[in-house]
Structures are given as structure tokens and as C-alpha cells.
Design an enzyme around this catalytic site. Structure first.
Site, PDB file in Angstrom:
ATOM      1  N   TYR A  91     -48.715 -32.082  11.629  1.00 42.69           N
ATOM      2  CA  TYR A  91     -49.707 -31.435  12.499  1.00 42.69           C
ATOM      3  C   TYR A  91     -50.644 -32.484  13.095  1.00 42.69           C
ATOM      4  O   TYR A  91     -50.882 -32.518  14.305  1.00 42.69           O
ATOM      5  CB  TYR A  91     -50.520 -30.389  11.715  1.00 42.69           C
ATOM      6  CG  TYR A  91     -51.758 -29.961  12.460  1.00 42.69           C
ATOM      7  CD1 TYR A  91     -51.670 -29.109  13.554  1.00 42.69           C
ATOM      8  CD2 TYR A  91     -53.024 -30.458  12.103  1.00 42.69           C
ATOM      9  CE1 TYR A  91     -52.808 -28.748  14.270  1.00 42.69           C
ATOM     10  CE2 TYR A  91     -54.160 -30.103  12.807  1.00 42.69           C
ATOM     11  CZ  TYR A  91     -54.051 -29.246  13.894  1.00 42.69           C
ATOM     12  OH  TYR A  91     -55.166 -28.899  14.608  1.00 42.69           O
ATOM     13  N   LYS A 104     -51.472 -34.014  17.197  1.00 41.26           N
ATOM     14  CA  LYS A 104     -52.753 -34.186  17.909  1.00 41.26           C
ATOM     15  C   LYS A 104     -52.911 -35.635  18.377  1.00 41.26           C
ATOM     16  O   LYS A 104     -53.388 -35.886  19.496  1.00 41.26           O
ATOM     17  CB  LYS A 104     -53.925 -33.780  17.000  1.00 41.26           C
ATOM     18  CG  LYS A 104     -53.967 -32.292  16.688  1.00 41.26           C
ATOM     19  CD  LYS A 104     -54.154 -31.437  17.932  1.00 41.26           C
ATOM     20  CE  LYS A 104     -54.053 -29.958  17.652  1.00 41.26           C
ATOM     21  NZ  LYS A 104     -54.094 -29.119  18.850  1.00 41.26           N
ATOM     22  N   SER A 163     -58.549 -32.707  16.886  1.00 42.67           N
ATOM     23  CA  SER A 163     -58.979 -32.371  15.526  1.00 42.67           C
ATOM     24  C   SER A 163     -59.493 -33.606  14.804  1.00 42.67           C
ATOM     25  O   SER A 163     -59.018 -34.730  15.050  1.00 42.67           O
ATOM     26  CB  SER A 163     -57.770 -31.813  14.771  1.00 42.67           C
ATOM     27  OG  SER A 163     -58.028 -31.722  13.402  1.00 42.67           O
TER      28      SER A 163
HETATM   29  P1  NAD Z   1     -55.191 -19.866  16.560  1.00 46.07           P
HETATM   30  O1  NAD Z   1     -53.817 -19.883  15.972  1.00 46.07           O
HETATM   31  O2  NAD Z   1     -56.124 -18.818  16.134  1.00 46.07           O
HETATM   32  O3  NAD Z   1     -55.074 -19.807  18.153  1.00 46.07           O
HETATM   33  C1  NAD Z   1     -54.024 -20.372  18.861  1.00 46.07           C
HETATM   34  C2  NAD Z   1     -53.525 -19.325  19.849  1.00 46.07           C
HETATM   35  O4  NAD Z   1     -52.476 -19.900  20.631  1.00 46.07           O
HETATM   36  C3  NAD Z   1     -52.947 -18.099  19.153  1.00 46.07           C
HETATM   37  O5  NAD Z   1     -53.541 -16.933  19.683  1.00 46.07           O
HETATM   38  C4  NAD Z   1     -51.442 -18.147  19.459  1.00 46.07           C
HETATM   39  O6  NAD Z   1     -50.904 -16.861  19.625  1.00 46.07           O
HETATM   40  C5  NAD Z   1     -51.420 -18.961  20.730  1.00 46.07           C
HETATM   41  N1  NAD Z   1     -50.205 -19.754  20.915  1.00 46.07           N
HETATM   42  C6  NAD Z   1     -49.717 -20.752  20.135  1.00 46.07           C
HETATM   43  N2  NAD Z   1     -48.619 -21.271  20.674  1.00 46.07           N
HETATM   44  C7  NAD Z   1     -48.390 -20.601  21.840  1.00 46.07           C
HETATM   45  C8  NAD Z   1     -47.419 -20.697  22.863  1.00 46.07           C
HETATM   46  N3  NAD Z   1     -46.420 -21.582  22.810  1.00 46.07           N
HETATM   47  N4  NAD Z   1     -47.507 -19.839  23.903  1.00 46.07           N
HETATM   48  C9  NAD Z   1     -48.492 -18.919  23.988  1.00 46.07           C
HETATM   49  N5  NAD Z   1     -49.464 -18.797  23.060  1.00 46.07           N
HETATM   50  C10 NAD Z   1     -49.398 -19.637  21.999  1.00 46.07           C
HETATM   51  O7  NAD Z   1     -55.809 -21.318  16.320  1.00 46.07           O
HETATM   52  P2  NAD Z   1     -57.304 -21.805  16.525  1.00 46.07           P
HETATM   53  O8  NAD Z   1     -57.920 -22.012  15.204  1.00 46.07           O
HETATM   54  O9  NAD Z   1     -57.996 -20.978  17.532  1.00 46.07           O
HETATM   55  O10 NAD Z   1     -57.022 -23.255  17.115  1.00 46.07           O
HETATM   56  C11 NAD Z   1     -57.020 -23.493  18.511  1.00 46.07           C
HETATM   57  C12 NAD Z   1     -56.742 -24.968  18.762  1.00 46.07           C
HETATM   58  O11 NAD Z   1     -57.712 -25.751  18.083  1.00 46.07           O
HETATM   59  C13 NAD Z   1     -55.382 -25.449  18.261  1.00 46.07           C
HETATM   60  O12 NAD Z   1     -54.882 -26.388  19.185  1.00 46.07           O
HETATM   61  C14 NAD Z   1     -55.707 -26.130  16.953  1.00 46.07           C
HETATM   62  O13 NAD Z   1     -54.783 -27.132  16.612  1.00 46.07           O
HETATM   63  C15 NAD Z   1     -57.069 -26.720  17.268  1.00 46.07           C
HETATM   64  N6  NAD Z   1     -57.908 -26.958  16.070  1.00 46.07           N
HETATM   65  C16 NAD Z   1     -58.146 -25.923  15.211  1.00 46.07           C
HETATM   66  C17 NAD Z   1     -58.924 -26.149  14.074  1.00 46.07           C
HETATM   67  C18 NAD Z   1     -59.167 -25.043  13.080  1.00 46.07           C
HETATM   68  O14 NAD Z   1     -59.489 -25.365  11.918  1.00 46.07           O
HETATM   69  N7  NAD Z   1     -59.067 -23.784  13.440  1.00 46.07           N
HETATM   70  C19 NAD Z   1     -59.475 -27.424  13.848  1.00 46.07           C
HETATM   71  C20 NAD Z   1     -59.210 -28.440  14.757  1.00 46.07           C
HETATM   72  C21 NAD Z   1     -58.419 -28.202  15.882  1.00 46.07           C
HETATM   73  C1  WQD Z   2     -61.826 -27.511   3.108  1.00 44.97           C
HETATM   74  C2  WQD Z   2     -62.179 -27.915   1.668  1.00 44.97           C
HETATM   75  C3  WQD Z   2     -60.270 -28.125   0.224  1.00 44.97           C
HETATM   76  C4  WQD Z   2     -59.143 -23.939   0.095  1.00 44.97           C
HETATM   77  C5  WQD Z   2     -58.160 -28.344   7.778  1.00 44.97           C
HETATM   78  C6  WQD Z   2     -57.164 -29.218   8.479  1.00 44.97           C
HETATM   79  C7  WQD Z   2     -57.853 -29.967   9.599  1.00 44.97           C
HETATM   80  C8  WQD Z   2     -58.593 -29.005  10.526  1.00 44.97           C
HETATM   81  C9  WQD Z   2     -59.523 -28.156   9.765  1.00 44.97           C
HETATM   82  C10 WQD Z   2     -57.083 -28.289  12.279  1.00 44.97           C
HETATM   83  C11 WQD Z   2     -61.201 -28.944   1.100  1.00 44.97           C
HETATM   84  C12 WQD Z   2     -61.197 -27.025  -0.248  1.00 44.97           C
HETATM   85  C13 WQD Z   2     -59.800 -25.116   0.386  1.00 44.97           C
HETATM   86  C14 WQD Z   2     -59.210 -23.416  -1.225  1.00 44.97           C
HETATM   87  C15 WQD Z   2     -60.592 -25.282  -1.842  1.00 44.97           C
HETATM   88  N1  WQD Z   2     -57.681 -28.103  11.181  1.00 44.97           N
HETATM   89  N2  WQD Z   2     -60.499 -25.776  -0.574  1.00 44.97           N
HETATM   90  N3  WQD Z   2     -59.945 -24.111  -2.146  1.00 44.97           N
HETATM   91  O1  WQD Z   2     -58.385 -29.342   4.801  1.00 44.97           O
HETATM   92  O2  WQD Z   2     -60.778 -29.897   5.529  1.00 44.97           O
HETATM   93  O3  WQD Z   2     -59.155 -29.173   7.206  1.00 44.97           O
HETATM   94  O4  WQD Z   2     -58.793 -27.470   8.720  1.00 44.97           O
HETATM   95  O5  WQD Z   2     -57.129 -29.231  13.003  1.00 44.97           O
HETATM   96  O6  WQD Z   2     -56.850 -30.650  10.281  1.00 44.97           O
HETATM   97  O7  WQD Z   2     -56.623 -30.137   7.529  1.00 44.97           O
HETATM   98  O8  WQD Z   2     -59.984 -27.517   5.602  1.00 44.97           O
HETATM   99  O9  WQD Z   2     -60.615 -25.283   4.866  1.00 44.97           O
HETATM  100  O10 WQD Z   2     -58.373 -26.208   4.133  1.00 44.97           O
HETATM  101  O11 WQD Z   2     -60.446 -27.159   3.165  1.00 44.97           O
HETATM  102  O12 WQD Z   2     -61.219 -25.861  -2.739  1.00 44.97           O
HETATM  103  O13 WQD Z   2     -58.609 -22.391  -1.550  1.00 44.97           O
HETATM  104  O14 WQD Z   2     -62.049 -26.758   0.830  1.00 44.97           O
HETATM  105  O15 WQD Z   2     -59.745 -28.829  -0.859  1.00 44.97           O
HETATM  106  O16 WQD Z   2     -61.948 -29.799   0.290  1.00 44.97           O
HETATM  107  P1  WQD Z   2     -59.550 -29.074   5.678  1.00 44.97           P
HETATM  108  P2  WQD Z   2     -59.806 -26.452   4.456  1.00 44.97           P
END
Ligand code: NAD
Ligand code: WQD
Length: 350
Positions: free
Chosen positions: A151, A155, A126
Site C-alpha cells: 500500500y 503512494k 499518506s
Molecule cells: P475510502 O475507502 O473510504 O474511500 C475511497 C473511495 O474510493 C471509496 O468510496 C471507494 O468506493 C472508491 N474507489 C476505490 N477505488 C475505486 C475505483 N477504481 N473506481 C471508483 N471508485 C473507487 O478511503 P478513505 O479513507 O476515504 O481514503 C481516501 C484516500 O486517502 C485514499 O487514497 C487513501 O489511500 C488515502 N489515505 C487514507 C488514510 C486513512 O487512514 N483513511 C490515510 C492516508 C491516506
Molecule cells: C494506530 C495505533 C496500532 C488497532 C494506518 C496506515 C497508514 C494510514 C493511517 C493510510 C497503532 C494501534 C490499532 C488496534 C491498537 N493509512 N492499534 N489496537 O497503523 O498508524 O496507520 O492508517 O494511508 O498508512 O498504516 O493506524 O489506526 O491502524 O493504528 O493498539 O486494534 O493504534 O498498533 O499504534 P496506523 P491504526
């Protein structure tokens, strides 16, 4: 057909990646206990791909269950490890849950893979690892342990684990993808994000406010040192992000590349919170009720990606713009509304 193990394959990014894997000729084998997903996503996957993909509803932290999956389905060409918890807020209140699941599941996966002679992994990291970067756009050489949430630390820790492993055993081949802000949904409207309860991420909140499920979107801070005073982020369409995983798998096959590579996956184009709202209203014709609020603790002012390494080494760049992503997120919300389902659907595992 090359089989790819996809942990978390029923999740938001995992499900979209399964679609792209099938398109590219791979067979994804899903391991997901649906703790943060739902049967409807698996049904959507079947409709989009025209196949019943193998799904193992097991906990990735369970070594015996993972052993059974490898024995039943292997050998795998590679694994893509999505399974993890992802809420920054929740991780502050329940750090143990995050350290246990996010680091534990990777450790179990690696141990099982090694027993089965599998040494190819694509890992979901991330942009959280960068915190507030000194230079923007941020590239992969920037310090990557400046996060301030449990969190984010999970990572950072997983990245360290993988890098140490790559040094200790050069037979491992790995790609670490640092996602920026994934948004949107599949253009079919059949799969998308299922936020639990009140969304903390911007786009799920925007679509729910537009649908009348939330009174108004609160913009968290309008006094940042940015062009319009609201935070800048790099919002990437989930389908583009999914395609980056297909490229990453191909990169693992290229023996000339380093055995551990890190890539930013974003668009390189910053968008402010106000711009997201304005673009949403323009592409959907639906108004978003908005109110201005104070800054949200822990938010960085600006973060967006330098994507040149992914362009050069993976031959990947994003294709969809912000408007496409927001239109698709809206279509997905409408699909949920049409089903008459509550947006905060009860999870089957909950
Ligand atoms: P998500 O929660 O939609 O998907 C994760 C999936 O993993 C879910 O379906 C959940 O049921 C499954 N899961 C979690 N723990 C498990 C376990 N122990 N055993 C079996 N299944 C399990 O999340 P996402 O948004 O698709 O994110 C996927 C990956 O990407 C994660 O590692 C997350 O940290 C990373 N990531 C997400 C974002 C984001 O903003 N969505 C940003 C950066 C990184
Ligand atoms: C985006 C912008 C808020 C909600 C997060 C995790 C990051 C990664 C991606 C997993 C910010 C603003 C939000 C609202 C708002 N995930 N906002 N009103 O914080 O950039 O990133 O998701 O790895 O680790 O921190 O994403 O969508 O929460 O916010 O004004 O109700 O929107 O302040 O500027 P963020 P976000």
C-alpha cells in the site's frame, strides 16, 4: 460555480471533502462505484448539503467511462483524487489488487484529464511514505520512500508519477497531501467511516468495542520507547482534513507557487493508544474494554507531523482536538446502531 471532479467522493475522506467543497462554493462531481462505500453516505451528503450532487458510479480504471464523465460534466476547475484501496494488511496479501487500482486509476485519470486540458490535481498521499522517520515531528523534506507495505509503495509510486509529470509539463499544477491518521465523522452524525468487517484501525475498533460489537480492544504493544509504552500517532479530525483540500484547491490557483507542492496534513500533536482510549472514555462516558497484547508487525513506534508548511503556504491548521474527533466518531457509531444496521455493512458493489 466551479466544478471539481472528486474520485472516491463517496468514501470516508471524500464525502467529508464534498461537504466542505459545497460550503466553499464549489460543485463536487463524484466518481465512485461504491466498492468501499454505500448508498447511505450519498443520502447523508444530500441531507447535509441540501443538494443532489452529481454521482457517476463508474470504475476510475475504466478509460472509456472516465472519458464519458469528462465529456458529460466538464470542464472541471480541478480534480481531487481519493479513489484507492487503503488497507495496509490487505495490501500485503493482495499486492496486485493494490498496484493495479491505486496506480492504474491515477494513470487513467491523468491521461483523461490531459485530453480535456485539465491540469490541476490534489492527490491523497499518506504519512505511510515516511515509515519510521529519523526526526520527529517529521517534515516534508524527510525521506519519503521508507514504507514497508505494498500500500505504502503505491503512494510512493503515485507521488513519483506526479512529480515526473510536473517536471515534464509545467502547465500541470498539483498538491500532494500526506494525511496522518484521519478519524472522527461529520458532527451531524450523517456521514462517517464504514469499516469493512473487523476494523484494523484503532478508532473504528475503539467505537465498536465501546458499542459492545467487539469483546475488547487489544492494545498492540506496551513496551515501545514512548512515554506510556504505546505507539504515538497524529490523529486528525476528518473535517479538518477535508478543509485542507479546499485550501489546496486555492493553492493551485496561486500561480506564484511551485507547480508541485507537498504538505503534511496532521495536527502536530502526538497521542498514544492509551491516551486515545482514555480520551474516548472521558468525552463519551462510555467504557472501552481493553486488553494488552504484543506489538503488531510493521508498526512504527511514533510518527507525527510538522505542520508548519501547511500553516504557512495554505493558511491551514487543524481546529478540532482529539476529544471532538472521538465524540463525533461515537455519534456516527450510534447513528449506525440506531438504524439497526450491522457495522460491517454489505457494500452495494460487493
Ligand atoms: P475510502 O475507502 O473510504 O474511500 C475511497 C473511495 O474510493 C471509496 O468510496 C471507494 O468506493 C472508491 N474507489 C476505490 N477505488 C475505486 C475505483 N477504481 N473506481 C471508483 N471508485 C473507487 O478511503 P478513505 O479513507 O476515504 O481514503 C481516501 C484516500 O486517502 C485514499 O487514497 C487513501 O489511500 C488515502 N489515505 C487514507 C488514510 C486513512 O487512514 N483513511 C490515510 C492516508 C491516506
Ligand atoms: C494506530 C495505533 C496500532 C488497532 C494506518 C496506515 C497508514 C494510514 C493511517 C493510510 C497503532 C494501534 C490499532 C488496534 C491498537 N493509512 N492499534 N489496537 O497503523 O498508524 O496507520 O492508517 O494511508 O498508512 O498504516 O493506524 O489506526 O491502524 O493504528 O493498539 O486494534 O493504534 O498498533 O499504534 P496506523 P491504526
Amino acid at each position: 460555480m466551479k466544478k471539481v471532479l472528486v474520485t472516491g467522493g463517496a468514501g470516508f475522506i471524500g464525502s467529508h471533502t464534498c461537504v466542505e467543497l459545497v460550503e466553499a462554493g464549489y460543485l463536487p462531481v463524484i466518481v465512485d462505484d461504491l466498492r468501499n462505500s454505500h448508498e447511505r453516505i450519498l443520502a447523508g451528503l444530500t441531507r447535509i448539503t441540501g443538494r443532489d450532487l452529481p454521482v457517476h458510479r463508474v470504475d476510475c480504471n475504466d478509460p472509456e467511462a472516465m472519458e464519458r464523465v469528462f465529456t458529460a460534466e466538464g470542464p472541471f476547475h480541478g480534480v481531487i483524487h481519493f479513489a484507492a484501496y487503503k488497507s495496509v494488511n490487505e495490501s500485503v496479501n493482495e499486492p496486485l489488487k493494490y498496484y493495479t487500482n491505486n496506480i492504474g486509476s491515477l494513470a487513467v485519470l491523468i491521461a483523461t484529464a490531459q485530453r480535456h486540458a485539465l491540469r490541476r490535481i490534489v492527490f491523497s498521499s499518506s504519512c505511510a511514505v515516511y515509515g519510521q522517520a529519523d526526526r520527529l515531528p517529521v517534515d516534508e523534506t524527510a525521506p519519503a520512500e521508507r514504507t514497508n507495505s505494498p500500500y505504502g509503495f503505491t503512494k510512493v509510486a503515485c507521488e513519483h508519477l506526479l512529480r515526473d509529470l510536473a517536471v515534464s509539463d509545467p502547465a500541470w499544477r498539483m498538491v500532494l497531501l500526506r494525511y496522518f491518521n484521519p478519524i472522527g465523522a461529520h458532527p451531524s452524525g450523517l456521514i462517517g467511516e464504514l469499516p469493512v468487517g473487523v476494523p484494523s484501525n484503532l478508532v473504528p475498533y475503539v467505537v465498536q468495542a465501546a458499542a459492545g460489537r467487539r469483546e475488547a480492544l487489544t492494545i498492540h504493544g506496551t513496551d515501545y520507547d514512548t512515554p506510556d509504552g504505546t505507539c504515538l500517532r497524529d490523529y486528525i479530525h476528518v473535517v479538518d482534513l477535508a478543509r485542507a483540500h479546499v485550501r489546496a484547491l486555492a493553492h493551485l490557483d496561486d500561480e506564484r507557487s511551485a507547480n508541485c507542492s507537498v504538505f503534511n496534513v496532521g495536527t502536530g500533536r502526538p497521542a498514544s493508544v492509551k491516551e486515545v482510549v482514555d480520551t474516548f472514555e472521558r468525552v463519551t462516558g462510555v467504557r472501552v474494554p481493553v486488553r494488552m497484547g504484543p506489538r503488531r508487525p510493521g508498526d512504527v513506534a511514533s510518527i507525527y507531523a510538522d505542520t508548519s508548511r501547511a500553516a504557512h503556504d495554505l493558511g491551514w491548521r487543524s481546529e478540532h482536538d482529539l476529544g471532538h474527533a472521538l465524540r463525533h466518531a461515537w455519534q456516527w457509531q450510534q447513528h449506525l446502531e440506531a438504524e439497526g444496521s450491522d457495522a460491517s455493512i454489505k457494500r452495494s458493489g460487493a
